[in-house]
Design a protein around this motif. Structure first.
Motif, PDB file in Angstrom:
ATOM      1  N   ILE A 130      -1.587 -14.397  -0.424  1.00 49.63           N
ATOM      2  CA  ILE A 130      -1.045 -13.350  -1.291  1.00 49.63           C
ATOM      3  C   ILE A 130      -1.975 -12.146  -1.316  1.00 49.63           C
ATOM      4  O   ILE A 130      -1.543 -10.992  -1.165  1.00 49.63           O
ATOM      5  CB  ILE A 130      -0.826 -13.895  -2.720  1.00 49.63           C
ATOM      6  N   GLU A 131      -3.247 -12.402  -1.509  1.00 50.37           N
ATOM      7  CA  GLU A 131      -4.217 -11.305  -1.568  1.00 50.37           C
ATOM      8  C   GLU A 131      -4.265 -10.519  -0.257  1.00 50.37           C
ATOM      9  O   GLU A 131      -4.503  -9.309  -0.257  1.00 50.37           O
ATOM     10  CB  GLU A 131      -5.597 -11.863  -1.919  1.00 50.37           C
ATOM     11  N   THR A 132      -3.990 -11.202   0.853  1.00 55.54           N
ATOM     12  CA  THR A 132      -4.017 -10.551   2.155  1.00 55.54           C
ATOM     13  C   THR A 132      -2.837  -9.594   2.337  1.00 55.54           C
ATOM     14  O   THR A 132      -2.989  -8.530   2.960  1.00 55.54           O
ATOM     15  CB  THR A 132      -4.014 -11.597   3.278  1.00 55.54           C
ATOM     16  N   VAL A 133      -1.678  -9.947   1.810  1.00 58.01           N
ATOM     17  CA  VAL A 133      -0.477  -9.119   2.029  1.00 58.01           C
ATOM     18  C   VAL A 133      -0.183  -8.161   0.877  1.00 58.01           C
ATOM     19  O   VAL A 133       0.695  -7.296   0.999  1.00 58.01           O
ATOM     20  CB  VAL A 133       0.759 -10.006   2.285  1.00 58.01           C
ATOM     21  N   LEU A 134      -0.912  -8.270  -0.223  1.00 59.00           N
ATOM     22  CA  LEU A 134      -0.609  -7.476  -1.417  1.00 59.00           C
ATOM     23  C   LEU A 134      -0.671  -5.971  -1.154  1.00 59.00           C
ATOM     24  O   LEU A 134       0.213  -5.215  -1.601  1.00 59.00           O
ATOM     25  CB  LEU A 134      -1.563  -7.834  -2.551  1.00 59.00           C
ATOM     26  N   GLU A 135      -1.682  -5.524  -0.472  1.00 64.63           N
ATOM     27  CA  GLU A 135      -1.839  -4.080  -0.258  1.00 64.63           C
ATOM     28  C   GLU A 135      -0.648  -3.506   0.500  1.00 64.63           C
ATOM     29  O   GLU A 135      -0.120  -2.438   0.157  1.00 64.63           O
ATOM     30  CB  GLU A 135      -3.140  -3.778   0.484  1.00 64.63           C
ATOM     31  N   HIS A 136      -0.207  -4.222   1.531  1.00 68.92           N
ATOM     32  CA  HIS A 136       0.947  -3.744   2.306  1.00 68.92           C
ATOM     33  C   HIS A 136       2.199  -3.727   1.421  1.00 68.92           C
ATOM     34  O   HIS A 136       2.999  -2.777   1.506  1.00 68.92           O
ATOM     35  CB  HIS A 136       1.162  -4.635   3.521  1.00 68.92           C
ATOM     36  N   ALA A 137       2.365  -4.739   0.586  1.00 65.88           N
ATOM     37  CA  ALA A 137       3.509  -4.769  -0.321  1.00 65.88           C
ATOM     38  C   ALA A 137       3.465  -3.602  -1.306  1.00 65.88           C
ATOM     39  O   ALA A 137       4.497  -2.984  -1.610  1.00 65.88           O
ATOM     40  CB  ALA A 137       3.546  -6.097  -1.077  1.00 65.88           C
ATOM     41  N   GLU A 138       2.285  -3.278  -1.780  1.00 60.98           N
ATOM     42  CA  GLU A 138       2.136  -2.149  -2.706  1.00 60.98           C
ATOM     43  C   GLU A 138       2.500  -0.830  -2.028  1.00 60.98           C
ATOM     44  O   GLU A 138       3.187   0.016  -2.613  1.00 60.98           O
ATOM     45  CB  GLU A 138       0.706  -2.106  -3.243  1.00 60.98           C
ATOM     46  N   VAL A 139       2.050  -0.663  -0.785  1.00 63.37           N
ATOM     47  CA  VAL A 139       2.369   0.555  -0.033  1.00 63.37           C
ATOM     48  C   VAL A 139       3.872   0.695   0.150  1.00 63.37           C
ATOM     49  O   VAL A 139       4.439   1.800   0.044  1.00 63.37           O
ATOM     50  CB  VAL A 139       1.651   0.538   1.334  1.00 63.37           C
TER      51      VAL A 139
END
Length: 280
Positions: A130-139
């Motif tokens: 989750i922590e790995t993909v969170l930034e992309h999801a936020e963008v």
């Protein structure tokens, strides 16, 4: 906290079938049928997008006035294989892009599990994923939502089996872009469910509500879900807990059933609508 059942449903404005519910229909047919029945929202399972241009599907949905509530599923980060964990991360990043292309605001995540390792280790891998993909999801402006699955799935499908476990993870990660899914089929048995629904609301994490029923006896632990009212889940009571906690989102009908998939889907959709009014 009150166990009083919620008021009866009076219209279809919050009804949201999952494409898997009417699995025999290709997504093109499902969209047409849902719209003709007065349904204005759906959740898309990724298998329904196979061999399709997602942007063209999104255009079709807009043409029929159908909103996409969420995309199912990403995640499955838990594995004893590092290669499989990386594959799951790449797949989930792709799912985020699909959700954005569809105009959905939510991507549902399932933990995954691996019988070769402990549940604790699988949960830790899920958190890392989750922590790995969170930034992309936020963008991409896509919220991620953890869906706990019933303990019967703890061997290979999900090491997150209670709403408390999901809430704990949301609280530890501490992102406003992460929430939880309350699936009545998976969570109805939990004596802490009402308390944890309110906790999720306090965390501003109450993202989705999935509905089906638990048939007694069930003939298949994966593919024998019932229409609302066919089983023993107190659906109106759970809906009331959700609404008391402030949830105002869609009521997502998610019925995985070999029995129903063998029937006429037009008649099944009518039964879904009737059951929605009478039992939800």
């Amino acid at each position: 906290m009150s166990a009083k059942p919620a008021a009866p449903i009076k219209d279809l404005s919050r009804l949201c079938p999952h494409t898997i519910t009417t699995k025999p229909w290709p997504i093109e047919v499902a969209v047409q049928k849902y719209a003709a029945a007065g349904i204005r929202a759906m959740t898309v399972w990724r298998e329904a997008l196979a061999d399709r241009n997602v942007l063209q599907v999104a255009e079709m949905l807009r043409a029929y006035g159908i909103s996409v509530v969420s995309l199912c599923y990403g995640g499955f980060f838990a594995s004893a294989s590092a290669e499989e964990r990386q594959r799951a991360i790449r797949d989930t990043l792709n799912a985020v892009d699909q959700a954005a292309a569809l105009g959905a605001s939510l991507l549902v995540l399932v933990c995954g599990a691996d019988p070769r390792q402990s549940l604790d280790k699988s949960r830790l891998q899920f958190k890392t994923g989750i922590e790995t993909v969170l930034e992309h999801a936020e963008v991409k402006n896509i919220k991620l939502a953890i869906e706990p699955l019933h303990p019967m799935y703890a061997d290979t499908q999900s090491a997150v089996n209670t709403l408390k476990q999901a809430n704990d993870m949301v609280e530890i990660i501490g992102s406003s872009n992460l929430g939880v899914v309350v699936d009545a089929y998976h969570l109805w048995w939990d004596p802490e469910l009402e308390e944890q629904i309110h906790r999720a609301a306090e965390l501003e994490a109450l993202a989705a509500f999935h509905i089906s029923d638990w048939k007694t006896p069930t003939s298949d632990l994966h593919y024998d879900r019932g229409l609302p009212g066919e089983g023993c889940i107190p659906l109106r009571t759970i809906r009331n807990w959700m609404e008391q906690a402030g949830f105002s989102g869609y009521h997502e009908i998610e019925i995985l059933s070999n029995r129903w998939w063998q029937t006429d889907m037009d008649e099944f959709l009518k039964k879904i609508i009737d059951a929605y009014y009478s039992a939800c």
